[in-house]
Design a protein around this motif. Structure first.
Motif, PDB file in Angstrom:
ATOM      1  N   TRP A 222       0.980  -1.170  -0.252  1.00  0.00           N
ATOM      2  CA  TRP A 222       0.000  -0.173   0.041  1.00  0.00           C
ATOM      3  C   TRP A 222       0.846   1.038   0.094  1.00  0.00           C
ATOM      4  O   TRP A 222       2.086   1.201   0.413  1.00  0.00           O
ATOM      5  N   ASP A 223       0.360   2.494  -0.526  1.00  0.00           N
ATOM      6  CA  ASP A 223       0.969   3.643  -0.221  1.00  0.00           C
ATOM      7  C   ASP A 223      -0.197   4.905  -0.386  1.00  0.00           C
ATOM      8  O   ASP A 223      -0.612   5.068  -1.598  1.00  0.00           O
ATOM      9  N   ASN A 224      -0.370   5.400   0.582  1.00  0.00           N
ATOM     10  CA  ASN A 224      -1.357   6.341   0.592  1.00  0.00           C
ATOM     11  C   ASN A 224      -0.936   7.622   1.760  1.00  0.00           C
ATOM     12  O   ASN A 224       0.159   7.438   2.070  1.00  0.00           O
ATOM     13  N   GLU A 225      -1.841   8.352   1.990  1.00  0.00           N
ATOM     14  CA  GLU A 225      -1.581   9.429   3.026  1.00  0.00           C
ATOM     15  C   GLU A 225      -1.128   8.884   4.294  1.00  0.00           C
ATOM     16  O   GLU A 225      -0.524   9.655   5.124  1.00  0.00           O
ATOM     17  N   LEU A 226      -1.547   7.796   4.768  1.00  0.00           N
ATOM     18  CA  LEU A 226      -1.111   7.126   5.900  1.00  0.00           C
ATOM     19  C   LEU A 226       0.233   6.358   6.084  1.00  0.00           C
ATOM     20  O   LEU A 226       0.731   6.283   7.102  1.00  0.00           O
ATOM     21  N   GLY A 227       0.676   6.007   4.904  1.00  0.00           N
ATOM     22  CA  GLY A 227       2.231   5.424   4.808  1.00  0.00           C
ATOM     23  C   GLY A 227       2.400   4.616   3.710  1.00  0.00           C
ATOM     24  O   GLY A 227       1.356   4.552   2.787  1.00  0.00           O
ATOM     25  N   ARG A 228       3.105   3.513   3.811  1.00  0.00           N
ATOM     26  CA  ARG A 228       3.436   2.671   2.771  1.00  0.00           C
ATOM     27  C   ARG A 228       4.399   1.546   3.237  1.00  0.00           C
ATOM     28  O   ARG A 228       4.720   1.600   4.418  1.00  0.00           O
ATOM     29  N   LEU A 229       4.274   0.404   2.483  1.00  0.00           N
ATOM     30  CA  LEU A 229       5.029  -0.850   2.599  1.00  0.00           C
ATOM     31  C   LEU A 229       5.401  -1.368   1.328  1.00  0.00           C
ATOM     32  O   LEU A 229       4.527  -1.547   0.552  1.00  0.00           O
ATOM     33  N   ASP A 230       6.718  -1.501   1.217  1.00  0.00           N
ATOM     34  CA  ASP A 230       7.244  -2.027   0.354  1.00  0.00           C
ATOM     35  C   ASP A 230       8.207  -3.081   0.602  1.00  0.00           C
ATOM     36  O   ASP A 230       8.984  -3.101   1.246  1.00  0.00           O
ATOM     37  N   VAL A 231       8.123  -4.149  -0.216  1.00  0.00           N
ATOM     38  CA  VAL A 231       9.329  -5.600  -0.316  1.00  0.00           C
ATOM     39  C   VAL A 231       9.648  -5.792  -1.450  1.00  0.00           C
ATOM     40  O   VAL A 231       9.233  -5.839  -2.385  1.00  0.00           O
ATOM     41  N   VAL A 232      11.057  -5.975  -1.263  1.00  0.00           N
ATOM     42  CA  VAL A 232      11.960  -6.011  -2.617  1.00  0.00           C
ATOM     43  C   VAL A 232      12.943  -7.141  -2.278  1.00  0.00           C
ATOM     44  O   VAL A 232      13.662  -7.361  -1.428  1.00  0.00           O
ATOM     45  N   GLY A 233      12.847  -8.128  -3.184  1.00  0.00           N
ATOM     46  CA  GLY A 233      14.006  -9.250  -3.441  1.00  0.00           C
ATOM     47  C   GLY A 233      14.902  -8.880  -4.565  1.00  0.00           C
ATOM     48  O   GLY A 233      14.312  -8.655  -5.640  1.00  0.00           O
ATOM     49  N   GLN A 234      16.214  -9.288  -4.167  1.00  0.00           N
ATOM     50  CA  GLN A 234      17.455  -8.768  -5.330  1.00  0.00           C
ATOM     51  C   GLN A 234      18.435 -10.059  -5.405  1.00  0.00           C
ATOM     52  O   GLN A 234      18.583 -10.577  -4.452  1.00  0.00           O
ATOM     53  N   PHE A 235      18.856  -9.963  -6.404  1.00  0.00           N
ATOM     54  CA  PHE A 235      20.077 -10.734  -6.759  1.00  0.00           C
ATOM     55  C   PHE A 235      21.310  -9.557  -6.966  1.00  0.00           C
ATOM     56  O   PHE A 235      21.045  -8.651  -7.673  1.00  0.00           O
ATOM     57  N   ASN A 236      22.393  -9.516  -6.131  1.00  0.00           N
ATOM     58  CA  ASN A 236      23.347  -8.447  -6.136  1.00  0.00           C
ATOM     59  C   ASN A 236      24.887  -9.133  -6.409  1.00  0.00           C
ATOM     60  O   ASN A 236      24.988 -10.336  -6.106  1.00  0.00           O
ATOM     61  N   ARG A 237      25.607  -8.122  -7.271  1.00  0.00           N
ATOM     62  CA  ARG A 237      26.829  -8.704  -7.293  1.00  0.00           C
ATOM     63  C   ARG A 237      27.863  -7.611  -6.327  1.00  0.00           C
ATOM     64  O   ARG A 237      27.343  -6.314  -6.545  1.00  0.00           O
ATOM     65  N   LEU A 238      28.417  -8.000  -5.575  1.00  0.00           N
ATOM     66  CA  LEU A 238      29.230  -7.301  -4.185  1.00  0.00           C
ATOM     67  C   LEU A 238      30.674  -7.280  -4.573  1.00  0.00           C
ATOM     68  O   LEU A 238      31.127  -8.082  -4.836  1.00  0.00           O
ATOM     69  N   GLN A 239      31.098  -6.028  -4.490  1.00  0.00           N
ATOM     70  CA  GLN A 239      32.621  -5.915  -4.631  1.00  0.00           C
ATOM     71  C   GLN A 239      33.226  -5.350  -3.272  1.00  0.00           C
ATOM     72  O   GLN A 239      32.913  -4.188  -2.977  1.00  0.00           O
ATOM     73  N   LEU A 240      34.191  -6.062  -2.643  1.00  0.00           N
ATOM     74  CA  LEU A 240      34.787  -5.424  -1.456  1.00  0.00           C
ATOM     75  C   LEU A 240      36.294  -5.074  -1.613  1.00  0.00           C
ATOM     76  O   LEU A 240      36.996  -5.994  -2.362  1.00  0.00           O
ATOM     77  N   GLU A 241      36.769  -4.150  -0.990  1.00  0.00           N
ATOM     78  CA  GLU A 241      37.932  -3.897  -1.235  1.00  0.00           C
ATOM     79  C   GLU A 241      38.719  -3.526  -0.044  1.00  0.00           C
ATOM     80  O   GLU A 241      38.075  -2.915   0.972  1.00  0.00           O
ATOM     81  N   THR A 242      40.032  -3.950   0.317  1.00  0.00           N
ATOM     82  CA  THR A 242      40.693  -3.606   1.400  1.00  0.00           C
ATOM     83  C   THR A 242      42.085  -2.996   1.017  1.00  0.00           C
ATOM     84  O   THR A 242      42.160  -2.826  -0.308  1.00  0.00           O
ATOM     85  N   ARG A 243      42.922  -2.427   1.490  1.00  0.00           N
ATOM     86  CA  ARG A 243      43.969  -2.037   1.380  1.00  0.00           C
ATOM     87  C   ARG A 243      45.133  -2.791   0.529  1.00  0.00           C
ATOM     88  O   ARG A 243      46.089  -2.387  -0.245  1.00  0.00           O
ATOM     89  N   ASP A 244      44.893  -4.292   0.709  1.00  0.00           N
ATOM     90  CA  ASP A 244      45.684  -4.962   0.064  1.00  0.00           C
ATOM     91  C   ASP A 244      44.994  -5.974  -0.992  1.00  0.00           C
ATOM     92  O   ASP A 244      45.868  -6.426  -1.907  1.00  0.00           O
ATOM     93  N   THR A 245      43.730  -6.246  -0.761  1.00  0.00           N
ATOM     94  CA  THR A 245      43.167  -7.168  -1.785  1.00  0.00           C
ATOM     95  C   THR A 245      42.001  -6.806  -2.102  1.00  0.00           C
ATOM     96  O   THR A 245      41.237  -5.973  -1.388  1.00  0.00           O
ATOM     97  N   ASP A 246      41.210  -7.636  -3.220  1.00  0.00           N
ATOM     98  CA  ASP A 246      39.784  -7.298  -3.413  1.00  0.00           C
ATOM     99  C   ASP A 246      39.014  -8.586  -3.345  1.00  0.00           C
ATOM    100  O   ASP A 246      39.620  -9.570  -3.438  1.00  0.00           O
ATOM    101  N   LEU A 247      37.679  -8.318  -3.152  1.00  0.00           N
ATOM    102  CA  LEU A 247      36.904  -9.612  -3.023  1.00  0.00           C
ATOM    103  C   LEU A 247      35.679  -9.423  -3.603  1.00  0.00           C
ATOM    104  O   LEU A 247      35.116  -8.326  -3.555  1.00  0.00           O
ATOM    105  N   ALA A 248      35.035 -10.165  -4.719  1.00  0.00           N
ATOM    106  CA  ALA A 248      33.894 -10.263  -5.243  1.00  0.00           C
ATOM    107  C   ALA A 248      32.962 -11.320  -5.014  1.00  0.00           C
ATOM    108  O   ALA A 248      33.338 -12.403  -5.127  1.00  0.00           O
ATOM    109  N   LEU A 249      31.733 -11.139  -4.793  1.00  0.00           N
ATOM    110  CA  LEU A 249      30.957 -11.996  -4.668  1.00  0.00           C
ATOM    111  C   LEU A 249      29.445 -11.864  -5.043  1.00  0.00           C
ATOM    112  O   LEU A 249      29.153 -10.919  -5.294  1.00  0.00           O
ATOM    113  N   ASN A 250      28.464 -12.880  -4.972  1.00  0.00           N
ATOM    114  CA  ASN A 250      27.100 -12.791  -5.327  1.00  0.00           C
ATOM    115  C   ASN A 250      26.491 -12.767  -3.910  1.00  0.00           C
ATOM    116  O   ASN A 250      26.824 -13.571  -3.040  1.00  0.00           O
ATOM    117  N   THR A 251      25.061 -12.007  -3.871  1.00  0.00           N
ATOM    118  CA  THR A 251      24.356 -12.097  -2.601  1.00  0.00           C
ATOM    119  C   THR A 251      23.098 -12.361  -2.928  1.00  0.00           C
ATOM    120  O   THR A 251      22.543 -11.558  -4.270  1.00  0.00           O
TER     121      THR A 251
END
Length: 332
Positions: A222-251
Motif C-alpha cells: 500500500w502507499d497512501n496518505e497514512l504510509g506505505r509498505l514495499d518489499v523487494v527481493g534482489q540478486f546482487n553483485r558485491l565487490q569489497l576492497e581492502t588496502r591489500d586485496t579485493d573480493l567479489a561475490l554474489n548475494t
C-alpha cells in the motif's frame, strides 16, 4: 458598468485559492481548508491562515467536503464517497452510489485517495545528529542521514545517503559515507522491478570500500496518505576492497520499507531493513536495519529518534553493532 462587475468577480474567483472543505465545531466555530486525513481520533486540516492544524474528532459538529474521500466506518469495509455534506449535529451525509446520513462517531478514518500511478510526487527527509562531550574524554561526533523519493508515471527514483564523522581526543574514530540509488519500474499498480546501486566508503574499517549492483522484483502492499509498505527481493553483485586485496561475490537480499503516520500526521513511525545472504560458506547473513520515530514540530521541522542495528553471522558466531541517535531534521 454591467460587464465590469462580473469581470471583477471572475478575476477574484480565479486568483483566490480554492478551499473546498469546511468543518463546524461544537462551540460554533467554523474552519475552512483541505482535509489531509482523519486517523487516531484527530482530523488534520490544512488551512491557508494557520498551516496544518489538528482537530479532535469528538469536537466536530459536522463537516463538508467536495472532494472524494475513502471512509472507514466501525465494523465496515472502506468505502469511497464522492463528497460529504453537512447534516446536523453529530451527523454527516455521505454522497456516493447510495447517499446515506451517518453519525460522525461511526467514522474512524478519512483518507483522500491517492493515484497509484502519479504524474509527479516528491518527498524526503534529512536528519542530523551532533554530539559533543567534554569530560574525561573529548568527543565530537556528527551524522547526517537523508532520503528522498520521486515518482512520475510508472517510474520511481529512491535515493538514500549517510555521512558520519567522529573524533575522540583528537583521534579520528569514525569516517564513513554511503550512497544508494534505486530505480523502480511499475509493471502493475503493485508489482515493480528494481535496479539499484550502492557505494560505501569507510576509512577505518577492514573493507575500506564496498560497491554493489543488484536487480529484482518488488511488491507495493500500500502507499497512501497514512504510509506505505514495499518489499523487494534482489540478486546482487558485491565487490569489497581492502588496502591489500579485493573480493567479489554474489548475494541474495530481501528488504522492506515501512512508514506509518500516527496521531493525525504529527508522529511518524518508520522502519527499513535489508537481509543479505552471501554465496560463501563463511557468512550466513548480513542484517542492516533501522527503526525510528519522527515528531513533527511544524510544517518542515522534525525531532527524530533512531535505532540502528548492523549484524553479521558466520562460522557459528554473531557480531552486532547498535546505535541510538537523537537529532533534528527537515521533511518535505
Amino acid at each position: 458598468m454591467l460587464l465590469r462587475t462580473p469581470l471583477c468577480l471572475l478575476i477574484i474567483s480565479l486568483a483566490a485559492p480554492v478551499w473546498a472543505d469546511t468543518v463546524w465545531l461544537n462551540n460554533g466555530d467554523r474552519l475552512s481548508g483541505e482535509i489531509v486525513l482523519l486517523d487516531g481520533g484527530k482530523l488534520a486540516l490544512k488551512t491557508k491562515y494557520a498551516g496544518q492544524v489538528l482537530i479532535a474528532w469528538k469536537d466536530i459538529d459536522t463537516l463538508r467536503s467536495d472532494k472524494p474521500l475513502l471512509i472507514r466506518r466501525q465494523g465496515l469495509d472502506s468505502e469511497r464517497s464522492n463528497q460529504l455534506e453537512a447534516a446536523g449535529q453529530g451527523m454527516v451525509r455521505v454522497v456516493s452510489e447510495r447517499t446515506q446520513t451517518v453519525p460522525l462517531a461511526s467514522i474512524k478514518r478519512l483518507i483522500p485517495p491517492r493515484a497509484v500511478l502519479q504524474d509527479r510526487f516528491w518527498e524526503g527527509n534529512l536528519d542530523a545528529k551532533l554530539d559533543m562531550e567534554r569530560d574525561d574524554d573529548d568527543t565530537d561526533e556528527w551524522k547526517l542521514k537523508g532520503n528522498t523519493r520521486m515518482e512520475h508515471g510508472r517510474w520511481r527514483h529512491v535515493l538514500n545517503g549517510e555521512l558520519e564523522r567522529k573524533v575522540k581526543n583528537r583521534a579520528k574514530t569514525a569516517d564513513n559515507w554511503q550512497l544508494e540509488y534505486d530505480l523502480d519500474r511499475f509493471i502493475t499498480d503493485n508489482w515493480f522491478w528494481r535496479v539499484g546501486a550502492e557505494h560505501n566508503e569507510d576509512e577505518l574499517a577492514f573493507f575500506t570500500r564496498q560497491r554493489s549492483l543488484g536487480t529484482g522484483p518488488g511488491y507495493r502492499f500500500w502507499d497512501n496518505e497514512l504510509g506505505r509498505l514495499d518489499v523487494v527481493g534482489q540478486f546482487n553483485r558485491l565487490q569489497l576492497e581492502t588496502r591489500d586485496t579485493d573480493l567479489a561475490l554474489n548475494t541474495y537480499s530481501l528488504s522492506w520499507d515501512y512508514k506509518r503516520l500516527l496521531w493525525g500526521t504529527r508522529l511518524e513511525f518508520y522502519s527499513t531493513a535489508e537481509v543479505q545472504l552471501p554465496d560463501i560458506e563463511q557468512i550466513d547473513y548480513v542484517l542492516d536495519g533501522e527503526i525510528g520515530l519522527r515528531y513533527r514540530l511544524n510544517q518542515w521541522a522534525r525531532l527524530s529518534l533512531l535505532y540502528e542495528l548492523d549484524q553479521v553471522r558466520g562460522l557459528g558466531q554473531s557480531s552486532s553493532e547498535r546505535r541510538y541517535l537523537l537529532g533534528v531534521g527537515v521533511g518535505w
